[in-house]
Scaffold this motif. Structure first.
Motif, PDB file in Angstrom:
ATOM      1  N   MET A   1      -7.647  13.395   8.865  1.00 35.06           N
ATOM      2  CA  MET A   1      -6.595  12.154   8.317  1.00 35.06           C
ATOM      3  C   MET A   1      -7.106  12.504   6.721  1.00 35.06           C
ATOM      4  SD  MET A   1      -6.550   7.869  10.082  1.00 35.06           S
ATOM      5  CE  MET A   1      -8.819   8.493   9.090  1.00 35.06           C
ATOM      6  N   PRO A   2      -5.340  12.361   6.084  1.00 36.40           N
ATOM      7  CA  PRO A   2      -5.791  11.901   4.657  1.00 36.40           C
ATOM      8  C   PRO A   2      -6.901  11.092   4.688  1.00 36.40           C
ATOM      9  CG  PRO A   2      -3.795  11.164   5.844  1.00 36.40           C
ATOM     10  CD  PRO A   2      -4.060  11.624   6.542  1.00 36.40           C
ATOM     11  N   ALA A   3      -6.796  11.787   3.072  1.00 35.99           N
ATOM     12  CA  ALA A   3      -7.510  10.289   2.301  1.00 35.99           C
ATOM     13  C   ALA A   3      -6.708   9.045   2.276  1.00 35.99           C
ATOM     14  CB  ALA A   3      -8.253  10.907   0.754  1.00 35.99           C
TER      15      ALA A   3
ATOM     16  N   SER B   1     -10.477   2.257   6.567  1.00 39.55           N
ATOM     17  CA  SER B   1     -10.196   3.421   6.133  1.00 39.55           C
ATOM     18  C   SER B   1      -8.826   3.299   5.940  1.00 39.55           C
ATOM     19  CB  SER B   1     -10.353   4.414   7.400  1.00 39.55           C
ATOM     20  OG  SER B   1      -9.559   5.089   8.194  1.00 39.55           O
ATOM     21  N   LEU B   2      -7.888   3.027   6.599  1.00 41.35           N
ATOM     22  CA  LEU B   2      -6.283   2.810   6.895  1.00 41.35           C
ATOM     23  C   LEU B   2      -6.029   2.092   5.579  1.00 41.35           C
ATOM     24  CD1 LEU B   2      -6.067   1.997  10.203  1.00 41.35           C
ATOM     25  CD2 LEU B   2      -5.838   4.425   9.004  1.00 41.35           C
ATOM     26  N   ARG B   3      -4.755   2.551   4.986  1.00 37.64           N
ATOM     27  CA  ARG B   3      -3.903   1.811   3.763  1.00 37.64           C
ATOM     28  C   ARG B   3      -3.576   0.467   4.184  1.00 37.64           C
ATOM     29  NH1 ARG B   3      -4.204   4.800  -1.035  1.00 37.64           N
ATOM     30  NH2 ARG B   3      -6.685   5.516  -1.402  1.00 37.64           N
ATOM     31  N   GLY B   4      -2.599   0.446   5.091  1.00 35.96           N
ATOM     32  CA  GLY B   4      -1.641  -0.072   5.584  1.00 35.96           C
ATOM     33  C   GLY B   4      -1.208   0.890   7.052  1.00 35.96           C
TER      34      GLY B   4
ATOM     35  N   LEU C   1       6.285  12.096   9.790  1.00 34.06           N
ATOM     36  CA  LEU C   1       5.872  12.926  10.543  1.00 34.06           C
ATOM     37  C   LEU C   1       4.349  13.106   9.688  1.00 34.06           C
ATOM     38  CD1 LEU C   1       7.990  16.294   9.699  1.00 34.06           C
ATOM     39  CD2 LEU C   1       7.347  14.862  12.204  1.00 34.06           C
ATOM     40  N   ASN C   2       3.434  14.113  10.117  1.00 31.63           N
ATOM     41  CA  ASN C   2       2.006  13.652   9.524  1.00 31.63           C
ATOM     42  C   ASN C   2       1.910  14.126   8.402  1.00 31.63           C
ATOM     43  OD1 ASN C   2       0.442  12.535  11.030  1.00 31.63           O
ATOM     44  ND2 ASN C   2      -0.249  14.308  12.612  1.00 31.63           N
ATOM     45  N   GLY C   3       1.848  13.488   7.037  1.00 31.00           N
ATOM     46  CA  GLY C   3       1.424  13.654   6.063  1.00 31.00           C
ATOM     47  C   GLY C   3       2.701  13.425   4.909  1.00 31.00           C
TER      48      GLY C   3
ATOM     49  N   ALA D   1       1.269  -1.125  -0.258  1.00 33.84           N
ATOM     50  CA  ALA D   1       0.094   0.072   0.107  1.00 33.84           C
ATOM     51  C   ALA D   1       0.807   0.989  -0.291  1.00 33.84           C
ATOM     52  CB  ALA D   1      -0.338  -0.281   1.513  1.00 33.84           C
ATOM     53  N   GLU D   2       0.682   2.279  -1.041  1.00 35.71           N
ATOM     54  CA  GLU D   2       1.066   3.973  -0.584  1.00 35.71           C
ATOM     55  C   GLU D   2       0.082   4.747  -0.090  1.00 35.71           C
ATOM     56  OE1 GLU D   2       2.063   5.486  -3.672  1.00 35.71           O
ATOM     57  OE2 GLU D   2       0.180   4.349  -5.432  1.00 35.71           O
ATOM     58  N   GLY D   3       0.353   5.872   0.157  1.00 44.07           N
ATOM     59  CA  GLY D   3       0.152   6.520   0.972  1.00 44.07           C
ATOM     60  C   GLY D   3       0.773   7.867   1.751  1.00 44.07           C
TER      61      GLY D   3
END
Length: 747
Positions: A328-330, A350-353, A388-390, A193-195
């Protein structure tokens, strides 16, 4: 501590802040800092050593030693007095350094003329970034006041390093949070997964470690602590009156929140020149150091409470963290030190990984991640410090790797892998309703593992023929108190309704080892995997086992019911557990409740001892399921949580396959239905070998059914068994290579 010394300390920190504010290159800033500290402390040498890599310290700045030694003098972690400070995280203060154990002379530095040595770790929240050293010709120990000042300065240096204050020229220092980093951990759940990073507990960044108005900082601290106390009191008021353990934890929180000693130490740090945030973090760092060395479980829990309270206080002071309302990011990839199953379920699909610093492949969080089919990497050391967040991140659950801020070449290769997996999933969807029949005509039964309501839609979508293992412990783990029988009965009925007539095998409560209920008294055991767990707990706490069995019987409501007892090591344990089931059935009949139209009672074969149980056991048990994860670790005496040994032992080892063959033959002799449940059942290569050894039912995570079925449909088990036997006769330790070569040439 004298008022004059407090004033000197404030002045030194004030000058440090001025150096931080200057528009200077990183090396120039470090050089000024060492001169400032040496001058303020009236000592002849001040040096800063920072980690070049996790095992190597480098002299990065000095006042008093030979300047040509800077960026040339290096030492391994634990080497010399500096390496000792870095390894232990503890102060070294000696009047005669050359006579100290572990002393190493560095001739290129010119330090032979200095006798006294004091070194303190430059650390932030338990992570050591380097070592701050002062030395003098005079043979003396540095005073408590001087050491205190050094510790305060070291803490400020750690904050400065975090903020990138030493960047800007040829110094061998690199700015954090900007460069690509790869974290190699352990696979907790396969998939890619990527995000973008979403920190479960965002790291608080302190941008103002030094303050020049102690009165204002003390007022801020008092206000924040009062807010913290009100919050703890509110939690106490909301706690359930009957939950004694939860109340005990919250009372401990309140004790710390009202601790005069804690408050006094933070006020003293503020008086010396630290900001309120830095004072809190200095105490938190000290608590983490004590936590790392504490062996008493009660003390560790209390230190953990103090650590948690410090985090809450820092978030109040800085306005950072969850209280800021950041979105939270998409495409969130959750990054955390660790996380409980209830918290993970709150995030849902909702989590990708997920990437965890701690955790384990058998933890409840890992079980939830598998149930939600979310790629998971555990043991990703230091990722919460770096991320870091993001931040953009890629998670390779197959390899147990996380790429943080990857370079373009890595990103492109990773996206190719994701695209290939997506194409394969399309192919698997096309065979969803096709029976798993091999080319030699052998019919295989493929079922899925489950433990959450969220799993059940996969029963239809994956093509699973039923649920070979429903883990009932998750409903206990995600709560802070014991669930009621009526709640469990309702849940189990919902599971059976969702299965629409397909067989569901309910495994009774499997707790202990790494699955500990928060509301049960913890059991400190030297080796919990071999300790008080699973059916052993059920037989010693029969009230809980009976309650669960009654809930299952009522949930069946006259329908067929299959129940399996975990971790049965000997025949008499199965007899005792079966007797509890018979009592529960009789009680329900007496009460006039409908009983199952048919009842199957089985056991999980997870210990080698059960494979050698008396023949009567195999005749009495209604079915057996090999619990491959535990059985393999006990067979090879290799802890599956220990990276140093777990990969040394192969499922396709001829010894293990021979052992499985023995189990298959014993079950065939008595007509006992047998299945294999575990990670290996969901790996196509291992799955076809298990089928070749005579197993006809495999239970796995839903996402694995397609790949396993795809290979089974193209495999002749008789030919494969011949390849396995030939490799064994040749004396090969593992048949993996021979099987791979055979499948490549025939499928």
């Amino acid at each position: 501590m004298t008022e004059d010394f407090q004033t000197d300390s404030r002045q030194m920190l004030g000058r440090l802040r001025e150096v931080m504010a200057e528009d200077a290159l990183g090396q120039a800033r470090l050089d000024k800092i060492t001169r400032l500290i040496a001058g303020s402390m009236r000592t002849e040498v001040c040096s800063v050593y920072l980690f070049r890599d996790p095992e190597t310290l480098e002299l990065c700045a000095t006042e008093g030693l030979k300047p040509e030694a800077v960026h040339k003098t290096r030492m391994r972690l634990g080497e010399g007095l500096v390496g000792r400070v870095a390894r232990t995280g503890k102060l070294v203060n000696t009047a005669d350094a050359p006579q100290e154990t572990g002393f190493r002379y560095m001739p290129e530095t010119g330090e032979e003329i200095y006798s006294s040595f004091a070194g303190v770790p430059i650390q932030r929240l338990g992570e050591t970034l380097g070592v701050l050293v002062v030395q003098s010709k005079e043979a003396r120990k540095y005073s408590e006041d001087e050491i205190y000042a050094l510790e305060v300065v070291a803490m400020v240096l750690a904050e400065m390093a975090e903020l990138g204050a030493f960047i800007g020229d040829s110094a061998a220092l690199t700015k954090r949070h900007t460069k690509p980093v790869m974290f190699r951990g352990t696979c907790g759940q396969e998939g890619a997964a990527e995000g973008h990073v979403w920190l479960h507990e965002p790291r608080v960044v302190i941008t103002n470690p030094i303050a020049d108005d102690p009165e204002r900082e003390n007022a801020r601290l008092h206000e924040a602590v009062e807010q913290l106390r009100v919050g703890v009191d509110r939690m106490l008021a909301g706690a359930q009156a009957g939950d004694a353990e939860q109340l005990e934890v919250l009372e401990a929180y309140r004790m710390f929140a009202n601790s005069k000693g804690w408050m006094r130490r933070m006020q003293a740090d503020i008086t010396r020149g630290l900001s309120a945030e830095a004072a809190v973090e200095k105490e938190q760092t000290a608590a983490r150091a004590r936590l790392a060395s504490a062996t008493d479980s009660y003390l560790r829990e209390r230190l953990h409470d103090l650590d948690d309270l410090s985090n809450r206080l820092l978030r109040i002071l800085t306005g950072q963290g969850k209280e800021t309302g950041a979105e939270m990011p998409a495409d969130p990839i959750l990054v955390a030190r660790n996380i409980g199953p209830a918290e993970l379920l709150d995030y849902g699909r909702s989590l990708r990984g997920i990437v965890l610093e701690q955790g384990s492949v058998g933890s409840h969080a890992a079980v939830v991640a598998r149930a939600l089919a979310i790629p998971l990497v555990v043991h990703a050391k230091d990722i919460t410090t770096e991320a870091l967040n993001g931040d953009y991140i890629m998670v390779d659950g197959d390899q147990g790797i996380a790429h943080l801020r990857p370079e373009e070449t890595v990103s492109n290769a990773f996206r190719d892998k994701i695209a290939m997996q997506a194409k394969a999933q399309e192919r698997y969807a096309s065979i969803r309703d096709v029976p798993a029949i091999t080319t030699c005509g052998t019919r295989m039964t493929l079922t899925m593992n489950a433990g959450l309501m969220a799993d059940l839609p996969s029963l239809e979508n994956s093509g699973a023929e039923g649920v070979g293992l429903f883990r009932t412990e998750l409903q206990f783990l995600v709560r802070n108190q014991m669930p009621k029988r009526s709640e469990l009965s309702s849940l189990y009925a919902h599971v059976l309704n969702s299965a629409k007539g397909k067989r569901v095998v309910f495994r009774t409560l499997d707790i202990g080892s790494d699955k500990v209920l928060s509301y049960m008294k913890p059991n400190d055991e030297p080796n919990p995997a071999l300790g008080w767990r699973a059916i052993r707990v059920g037989l010693d706490k029969p009230g809980v086992l009976r309650m669960q069995l009654q809930a299952l019987i009522r949930a069946a409501d006259g329908r067929p019911l299959s129940v399996m007892f975990p971790f049965v090591a000997q025949y008499e344990e199965y007899q005792a557990a079966r007797a509890e089931m018979d009592k529960a059935m009789e009680r329900e009949r007496i009460l006039g409740h409908p009983v199952p139209s048919s009842l199957e009672v089985g056991a999980m074969l997870e210990t080698p001892s059960l494979a050698f149980a008396p023949k009567r056991f195999f005749q009495e048990v209604d079915f057996l399921s090999i619990g491959g994860n535990d059985l393999k670790q006990f067979f090879f005496a290799a802890d599956r949580e220990n990276e140093r040994v777990r990969r040394r032992y192969d499922t396709l080892n001829v010894s293990f396959l021979s052992f499985l063959t023995n189990i298959v033959e014993r079950c065939a002799e008595t007509g006992t239905p047998l299945s294999f449940c575990g990670e290996d059942a969901g790996r196509p290569l291992e799955a076809v070998c298990l089928a070749a050894m005579g197993l006809r039912a495999l239970s796995m995570r839903p996402a694995s059914i397609g790949p396993v079925k795809s290979l089974l449909l193209r495999t002749d088990l008789a030919q494969l068994r011949a390849v396995i036997d030939e490799a064994s006769e040749r004396g090969e330790q593992s048949v993996r290579r021979a099987v791979l070569d055979h499948l490549r040439s025939t499928t």
